[in-house]
Design a protein around this motif. Sequence first.
Motif, PDB file in Angstrom:
ATOM      1  N   LEU A 140       0.832  -1.205   0.000  1.00  0.00           N
ATOM      2  CA  LEU A 140       0.000   0.000   0.000  1.00  0.00           C
ATOM      3  C   LEU A 140       0.865   1.253   0.000  1.00  0.00           C
ATOM      4  CD1 LEU A 140      -2.608  -1.105   2.687  1.00  0.00           C
ATOM      5  CD2 LEU A 140      -2.970  -0.961   0.226  1.00  0.00           C
ATOM      6  N   GLY A 141       1.986   1.181   0.658  1.00  0.00           N
ATOM      7  CA  GLY A 141       2.837   2.355   0.748  1.00  0.00           C
ATOM      8  C   GLY A 141       4.130   2.014   1.453  1.00  0.00           C
ATOM      9  N   THR A 150      13.586   0.200   3.863  1.00  0.00           N
ATOM     10  CA  THR A 150      12.286   0.796   3.595  1.00  0.00           C
ATOM     11  C   THR A 150      11.228  -0.218   4.006  1.00  0.00           C
ATOM     12  OG1 THR A 150      13.282   1.848   1.694  1.00  0.00           O
ATOM     13  CG2 THR A 150      10.888   1.897   1.820  1.00  0.00           C
ATOM     14  N   HIS A 151      10.391   0.185   4.914  1.00  0.00           N
ATOM     15  CA  HIS A 151       9.374  -0.736   5.431  1.00  0.00           C
ATOM     16  C   HIS A 151       8.175  -0.664   4.497  1.00  0.00           C
ATOM     17  CE1 HIS A 151       7.883  -2.808   9.163  1.00  0.00           C
ATOM     18  NE2 HIS A 151       6.764  -2.649   8.501  1.00  0.00           N
ATOM     19  N   ARG A 152       7.843  -1.773   3.884  1.00  0.00           N
ATOM     20  CA  ARG A 152       6.715  -1.771   2.951  1.00  0.00           C
ATOM     21  C   ARG A 152       5.448  -2.149   3.713  1.00  0.00           C
ATOM     22  NH1 ARG A 152      10.949  -4.626  -0.623  1.00  0.00           N
ATOM     23  NH2 ARG A 152      12.011  -2.749  -1.326  1.00  0.00           N
ATOM     24  N   ILE A 153       4.465  -1.258   3.652  1.00  0.00           N
ATOM     25  CA  ILE A 153       3.209  -1.522   4.356  1.00  0.00           C
ATOM     26  C   ILE A 153       2.333  -2.382   3.461  1.00  0.00           C
ATOM     27  CG2 ILE A 153       1.227  -0.491   5.509  1.00  0.00           C
ATOM     28  CD1 ILE A 153       3.931   0.276   6.750  1.00  0.00           C
ATOM     29  N   MET A 154       2.047  -3.597   3.934  1.00  0.00           N
ATOM     30  CA  MET A 154       1.352  -4.560   3.090  1.00  0.00           C
ATOM     31  C   MET A 154      -0.082  -4.757   3.560  1.00  0.00           C
ATOM     32  SD  MET A 154       4.411  -7.386   2.880  1.00  0.00           S
ATOM     33  CE  MET A 154       4.693  -7.332   4.623  1.00  0.00           C
ATOM     34  N   VAL A 155      -0.931  -5.180   2.648  1.00  0.00           N
ATOM     35  CA  VAL A 155      -2.268  -5.611   3.015  1.00  0.00           C
ATOM     36  C   VAL A 155      -2.100  -6.890   3.838  1.00  0.00           C
ATOM     37  CG1 VAL A 155      -4.488  -6.409   2.115  1.00  0.00           C
ATOM     38  CG2 VAL A 155      -3.190  -4.655   0.874  1.00  0.00           C
ATOM     39  N   PRO A 156      -2.732  -6.977   5.017  1.00  0.00           N
ATOM     40  CA  PRO A 156      -2.573  -8.202   5.818  1.00  0.00           C
ATOM     41  C   PRO A 156      -2.964  -9.449   5.016  1.00  0.00           C
ATOM     42  CG  PRO A 156      -3.690  -6.511   7.085  1.00  0.00           C
ATOM     43  CD  PRO A 156      -3.580  -5.989   5.687  1.00  0.00           C
ATOM     44  N   ILE A 191      -7.352  -0.209   7.461  1.00  0.00           N
ATOM     45  CA  ILE A 191      -6.038  -0.855   7.535  1.00  0.00           C
ATOM     46  C   ILE A 191      -5.059   0.127   8.167  1.00  0.00           C
ATOM     47  CG2 ILE A 191      -4.185  -1.940   6.208  1.00  0.00           C
ATOM     48  CD1 ILE A 191      -6.778  -3.439   5.880  1.00  0.00           C
ATOM     49  N   SER A 192      -4.371  -0.321   9.228  1.00  0.00           N
ATOM     50  CA  SER A 192      -3.339   0.544   9.809  1.00  0.00           C
ATOM     51  C   SER A 192      -1.979  -0.082   9.530  1.00  0.00           C
ATOM     52  CB  SER A 192      -3.568   0.702  11.311  1.00  0.00           C
ATOM     53  OG  SER A 192      -3.344  -0.537  11.938  1.00  0.00           O
ATOM     54  N   MET A 193      -0.929   0.600   9.927  1.00  0.00           N
ATOM     55  CA  MET A 193       0.411   0.055   9.665  1.00  0.00           C
ATOM     56  C   MET A 193       0.730  -1.112  10.603  1.00  0.00           C
ATOM     57  SD  MET A 193       2.823   3.261   8.710  1.00  0.00           S
ATOM     58  CE  MET A 193       2.273   4.634   9.699  1.00  0.00           C
ATOM     59  N   LEU A 194      -0.045  -1.213  11.686  1.00  0.00           N
ATOM     60  CA  LEU A 194       0.228  -2.255  12.674  1.00  0.00           C
ATOM     61  C   LEU A 194      -0.580  -3.514  12.364  1.00  0.00           C
ATOM     62  CD1 LEU A 194       1.464  -3.040  15.454  1.00  0.00           C
ATOM     63  CD2 LEU A 194      -0.553  -2.057  16.505  1.00  0.00           C
ATOM     64  N   GLN A 195       0.119  -4.627  12.261  1.00  0.00           N
ATOM     65  CA  GLN A 195      -0.552  -5.909  12.045  1.00  0.00           C
ATOM     66  C   GLN A 195      -0.190  -6.863  13.181  1.00  0.00           C
ATOM     67  OE1 GLN A 195       0.443  -7.843   8.403  1.00  0.00           O
ATOM     68  NE2 GLN A 195       0.352  -5.987   7.180  1.00  0.00           N
ATOM     69  N   TYR A 196      -1.013  -7.877  13.357  1.00  0.00           N
ATOM     70  CA  TYR A 196      -0.688  -8.921  14.332  1.00  0.00           C
ATOM     71  C   TYR A 196      -0.532 -10.237  13.587  1.00  0.00           C
ATOM     72  CZ  TYR A 196      -2.321  -5.521  17.717  1.00  0.00           C
ATOM     73  OH  TYR A 196      -2.464  -4.390  18.461  1.00  0.00           O
ATOM     74  N   TRP A 197       0.290 -11.100  14.078  1.00  0.00           N
ATOM     75  CA  TRP A 197       0.360 -12.444  13.494  1.00  0.00           C
ATOM     76  C   TRP A 197       0.671 -13.458  14.605  1.00  0.00           C
ATOM     77  CZ3 TRP A 197      -1.471 -13.868   8.985  1.00  0.00           C
ATOM     78  CH2 TRP A 197      -1.284 -15.205   8.611  1.00  0.00           C
ATOM     79  N   PRO A 198      -0.089 -14.557  14.690  1.00  0.00           N
ATOM     80  CA  PRO A 198       0.188 -15.566  15.719  1.00  0.00           C
ATOM     81  C   PRO A 198       1.539 -16.238  15.471  1.00  0.00           C
ATOM     82  CG  PRO A 198      -1.532 -16.317  14.222  1.00  0.00           C
ATOM     83  CD  PRO A 198      -1.257 -14.899  13.860  1.00  0.00           C
ATOM     84  N   ILE A 199       2.345 -16.356  16.525  1.00  0.00           N
ATOM     85  CA  ILE A 199       3.737 -16.754  16.325  1.00  0.00           C
ATOM     86  C   ILE A 199       3.916 -18.198  15.901  1.00  0.00           C
ATOM     87  CG2 ILE A 199       4.722 -15.024  17.865  1.00  0.00           C
ATOM     88  CD1 ILE A 199       4.952 -17.159  20.018  1.00  0.00           C
ATOM     89  N   ARG A 200       2.939 -19.047  16.230  1.00  0.00           N
ATOM     90  CA  ARG A 200       3.139 -20.465  15.910  1.00  0.00           C
ATOM     91  C   ARG A 200       2.632 -20.846  14.527  1.00  0.00           C
ATOM     92  NH1 ARG A 200       4.786 -22.439  20.895  1.00  0.00           N
ATOM     93  NH2 ARG A 200       4.180 -20.967  22.505  1.00  0.00           N
ATOM     94  N   ARG A 324      10.660 -10.840   5.209  1.00  0.00           N
ATOM     95  CA  ARG A 324      10.769 -11.626   3.984  1.00  0.00           C
ATOM     96  C   ARG A 324       9.613 -11.289   3.054  1.00  0.00           C
ATOM     97  NH1 ARG A 324       8.387 -17.400   4.486  1.00  0.00           N
ATOM     98  NH2 ARG A 324       6.570 -16.028   4.383  1.00  0.00           N
ATOM     99  N   ASP A 325       8.413 -11.153   3.633  1.00  0.00           N
ATOM    100  CA  ASP A 325       7.235 -10.868   2.822  1.00  0.00           C
ATOM    101  C   ASP A 325       7.325  -9.528   2.114  1.00  0.00           C
ATOM    102  OD1 ASP A 325       6.196 -13.264   3.466  1.00  0.00           O
ATOM    103  OD2 ASP A 325       4.768 -12.528   4.958  1.00  0.00           O
ATOM    104  N   MET A 326       8.147  -8.617   2.653  1.00  0.00           N
ATOM    105  CA  MET A 326       8.330  -7.333   1.965  1.00  0.00           C
ATOM    106  C   MET A 326       9.249  -7.491   0.769  1.00  0.00           C
ATOM    107  SD  MET A 326       8.966  -4.763   5.109  1.00  0.00           S
ATOM    108  CE  MET A 326       8.104  -5.025   6.630  1.00  0.00           C
ATOM    109  N   GLY A 327       9.873  -8.654   0.636  1.00  0.00           N
ATOM    110  CA  GLY A 327      10.770  -8.891  -0.488  1.00  0.00           C
ATOM    111  C   GLY A 327      12.232  -8.772  -0.105  1.00  0.00           C
ATOM    112  N   TYR A 328      12.520  -8.808   1.178  1.00  0.00           N
ATOM    113  CA  TYR A 328      13.912  -8.708   1.597  1.00  0.00           C
ATOM    114  C   TYR A 328      14.539 -10.087   1.782  1.00  0.00           C
ATOM    115  CZ  TYR A 328      13.295  -3.759   2.424  1.00  0.00           C
ATOM    116  OH  TYR A 328      13.070  -2.428   2.251  1.00  0.00           O
TER     117      TYR A 328
END
Lengths: 591, 475
Positions: A140-141, A150-156, A191-200, A324-328
Motif C-alpha cells: 500500500l505504501g 524501507t518498510h513496505r506496508i502490506m495488506v494483511p 487498515i493501519s500500519m500495525l498488524q498482528y500475526w500468531p507466532i506459531r 521476507r514478505d516485503m521482499g527482503y
Amino acid sequence: MNKENSLGIITRVSGPLVEARGLSNARMYEVVKVSKHKLLGEIIELNNDKASIQVYEETSGIAPGEPVELTGQTMSVELAPGLLESIYDGIQRPLKKIEEISKSQYITRGIETDAIDLERKWEFKPTSKEQTEVQGGDILGEVQETETITHRIMVPPNISGTLISVKSKGNYTVKEPIAIIKTKDGKEKDISMLQYWPIRTPRPKKEKIFPTEPLITGVRIIDSLFPVAKGGAASIPGPFGSGKSVTQQSLAKYCDAQVIIYIGCGERGNEMTEALNEFPELLDPNTGQSLMKRTVLIANTSNMPVAAREASVYTGITIAEYYRDMGYSVALMADSTSRWAEAMREMSGRMEEMPGEEGYPAYLASRVSEFYERAGKVTCIGTDERQGALSVIGAVSPPGGDLSEPVSQATFRVTKCFWSLDASIAYRKHFPAINWLNSYSLYIDNIKDYWAKNVSPDFCQIRSEAMDILQQEAKLLEIVRLVGMEALSGYEKLILEIARSIREDFLFQNAFDPDDAYTPLIIQYEILRSIIHLYHELKPESENRERDFSDLSGISSFGKLPELKNYKEVKEFEDFRNIVTAEVKSLPVIS
Amino acid sequence: MKESSQTENKTNLVDKSYKTLESIAGPIIIVSGVKGVGYEELVEISIPGEEQPRLGKVLDALEDRAVVQMFSQTSGAQLKDSKARFRGEIETIGLSKNILGRIFSGQGKAIDGGAEMVAETRRPIQGASINPWSRQYPDDFIQTGISSIDIMNTLVRGQKLPIFSGSGLPHAKLAAQIARQAKVAIKDSNDGSSGNFAIVFATMGVTFDEAEFFRKEFEETGALKRSVLFLNTAADSVVERIATPRMALTTAEYLAFEHNMHVLVIMTDMTNYCEALREVSSARKEVPGRRGYPGYMYTDLASLYERAGRVKGKEGTITQIPILSMPDDDKTHPIPDLTGYITEGQFIISRELNTKGIFPPVDVQGSLSRLWSAGVGEGKTREDHSALKDQLFASYAVGKDARDLAVVLGESSLSESDKAHMKFAEDFEGKFVKQGERENREVTESLDLGWSLLKMLPRESLKRVKSDLIDKYLK
C-alpha cells in the motif's frame, strides 16, 4: 468479551506450569493473565474446563485459588515500523521499556508494555492506487524505517478486496488507519500500519523457490568451503568454548542479508550486552550503515523464564517472515536451539507427558523440522510476484559435544549445511574452529552457477582441490605420527606444506581483528587460487626424486603466503602468482 | 526485626497451619487439605517432642495439597500429630552492611557465636533476572598476581569464571590465592584491595577440613572482616545446599548494588550442589535427564551463574568463581558441561601439571576466559599483552607437539627449532606457570617474564607479534 466467562481459578502451581479450571471457553495457545500479578501465560493444553498454562514469568508466591483471565488473543507479535533497532524479550516486550517501567536493573513481574511505540509518527508514502483490487501482501505504501530499510506496508495476508482509499503522504502513528479496503462481503475495513500475526503459524507465501544464491558472510571457511544459500538452513553444533556464539555473531555482523534477526535463546546475558554495545558502532560492509539499522535482537538469557524461551524462537521467526514478505533477504540466527528444545522438555516433564529419548518430548523432531522449514526462498504473496528469502542459522549445543543426542540429530535431518565446531581445533586456538573434514554443505550444486558467473569459472574446481589436499593431509599426519617426517616423499611433504598454508593462511580467521573479520568473496577466491597455484607449480618438481625438498620449501613465495590475506587488489595476487612461476623456473637444475 | 517494604514481589499469602501430613518420602512431605498455599512458600513442620520446627518450602502447590521439600533431614518425622505451618512468605535473607565479617550456616543462621543480625532489609533469595538491556559489559582487568591467569586467561570484574577441578587437586589453594591477591588494574585510584572490596564465600557439602581451610585462610590474612561466609558442610542437610548459593548471591547483590562494593563470590563445590538437585528431583519422581540429573539443571545453574555482572549506573560488581570437581576429570560430564555453556570461560586444573609438581597447575590451553579481550591492552595492562599472549599460546603448542614427537621418535630426530620449542615448553611450565602460593606477580612482571622466555626461540618463529613489539620488549 464477557468478563465473567473469561475468569478461571488456579488449581495448581508447579514452576512455570500453572493449571486452572473454569476455562471452558478458552482456546489453544490463547494468552492469559495469571493471578493478581497478571503474569503473562499461554494455554498449552485443554481438558474439559481445565487448562494447562505455561507462564512467562516467575511464579513464586502464586497460590491456587487466584484468578486466571482470558484475553481472547492467541500469542501474537506486533508487526509495524519500529521493529528494527529494537531489543525484545522472548515474548516481544522491549527490554528498554521494561527497564523504564520497573525502574530497576531486574525484570520485575507483571509488566505490560507495547512492542511497538504507538506514539511515534512515521512518514507514510502511498504507492498504491485507489479503486484497484488488492489482495493480501500487496504493498500500500512505504515508510523509511531506518537509513537502510524501507518498510513496505502490506495488506494483511487474510484480507482482499477493493482499495477504497489510501491516505496521502504524511505522518501517521502505527495505529491510525492509512487505507480502507472493501472486502468481498461488502464490509469496509480500516487498515493501519500495525498488524498482528500468531507466532506459531507460518506466514503464508505463494510458493517456495529453489535457492541459487549464496549468503555471503565474509567468513572464508563458510563462503568458500561450506556455503549456505540465501533461503537455506544451516546448523552450527559445537561444545562450549568452540566458538558458536562468536561465529553466529560474525555472521550477524557481516553477512549480506538485508535484515538480521538475532535470537539469544537461553544464552549469556553479557553476550546480548556485547551485541547491544557493538552493533550500533560497527558498519555493515554491504551498505556502510550502522549494523543496528538492520537488526532486531531478541533476548531470552539463560536466567530468564524458561517458558518465554520456548516462545522466543517463534517470535523471532515470525518477525523474520514479515520482512521476507516485503521482499527482503532476511537471515535469522538462533543461539542456541538446544536451549529451546530443553525448554520444551521442561514443560513437557511438568505436564507429565510420556517422555521420548533423553526425556525430550516425542514431538521434539517435528517441532524442530517445522521451525527450520519456515526458512526458504519464496515468491511472496501479493500481485507483484516479488521474491524474499529467509535463511536460518541455528546453533546447537550438544551435551558433552555428543552429536548423537536427540536435538542434534533432529536438526541435522532438516538442515542442509553443517558447520561442525570442534573442541580439539579450538583447543589449538584455530578459529573459526569449524572442522574442515566433516563439515558439509549440500548447497554447492545450487550455487555453483552463481560462483561461475560472479566469481570465476574455476572456483568450484579450486575449492575441490583445496578440500582434497586437506583430506590427504589428515591421512599423511597419521603416518607422520607413526614413523616421522623422514618417511614421506617430496610430494607428500609438499601436500603437508600446502595444507598447512590453507589452514593457517586461509581458514584461520580472527573475528576480533577488524581487518581480518570480513573477506569479500572475490578476495577469498584469489587467496585460495594463489595457494593452489603454488601447489601446481611445485608439484612436478616435488615428484622428482633427486630434488631436495628444502629447495622447494626455501623459495621466498612460501614465506609470503601469510601476507596474502592482507592484499586488497586482484593485481597484487596476479603479481604474486607471476613471482611464484618465475621462482620455480629458476630453481637450480638437477642433472 | 524490621520488615522492609523493599521485599520485591510481595505476595498475598497468609500464615496458616494444618495437622494433615499425608506422606513422607526422602526430603519430600505432602500435606493435604490445604488451601491457598503459594508456590515456593516457606513451611515449618513441628514434630511432637521437638522444640524447633523443621523448615521446608512448597514445590508443587495444588488446590488441596502441597508438596513440601524439607531443608533438613526427615528422620524422626512422623505423620501423626505433626503440624505444618505455612508462613505466608517465600524464602528471604535478612541483610545489612554489618553482615561483613560474619559466618552463617547454609540456611543463613549465624554460626560464629555472634548475635543474630539486625536486618535492614529482607530479600527473597530466589532473585530476579537482570535485564540484558541494563547490563554493562565487564571490562576492568582484575590482577590476580598469577601469570597463567593474568596473561593467558585474563579475569575481568563482573565475569563468571569457574574452576574445573578434580578430586585431589589443589583448587582450594588456587581459589584462596585468587581471593587473597585479587585487585583491580594498576591505574585504578580506587585500589580494589581496600574498603570497597568484599568476598562472599559459600560452601556446599565440602568436608569440614576444606571449609576450615578457607575460614582460617580468611582469618589469618585479615580478609575475614570484609567477607561473608555461608558454610554448608558434608555433615549438613543435602537440601539446604540448594539454598546456600542463593543466600550468598543475594548477599552479594545487596553489597554490590546497594553499597557499591566489588564483590568476589566463591562457591564450592558445585558438584555437590548438583547432586543435591538430583536427589530432590528423584525424590519427586521427575523424569530424569542425562545421568539422572533433572532436565532443568541448565536453567537452575543459570539462575545462579547469571547473577554475576555489572549493571548500568551502579558502581559495584559481582565476580563469580564457582569451583566444581569433574567426576573422573571428565569435562563432558553434565555438571562441567552445563556450567561451561553458561559461564564466561573456565580455568581447568591439570592433573598432569600437578603431578609434575607445578603450582598453580592451570591447564593454560584448556582454560579460557571469554572476556579477556575487554580487559587487556594499552591503559589496562600493556600494549603488548594481546600479541604476547597469542605468541606464548602458539609457541607452547608447538613445544608440546615437539615433546610428544620426541617421545615417539626420540629427541635426536627433532629439528633445531623443535628442540628450542621443547625447551621453551618446559620453561614455560616451570617458570611462567609455576609460582609460589604466596607469590604475587605484578602484571608487567608477568609480561616481562613471558618475553624473557621467548628469547629462547628463533626469532623468525615469532609470527604472532609484530616486529616493533619484538624490538621494544624482547631484550
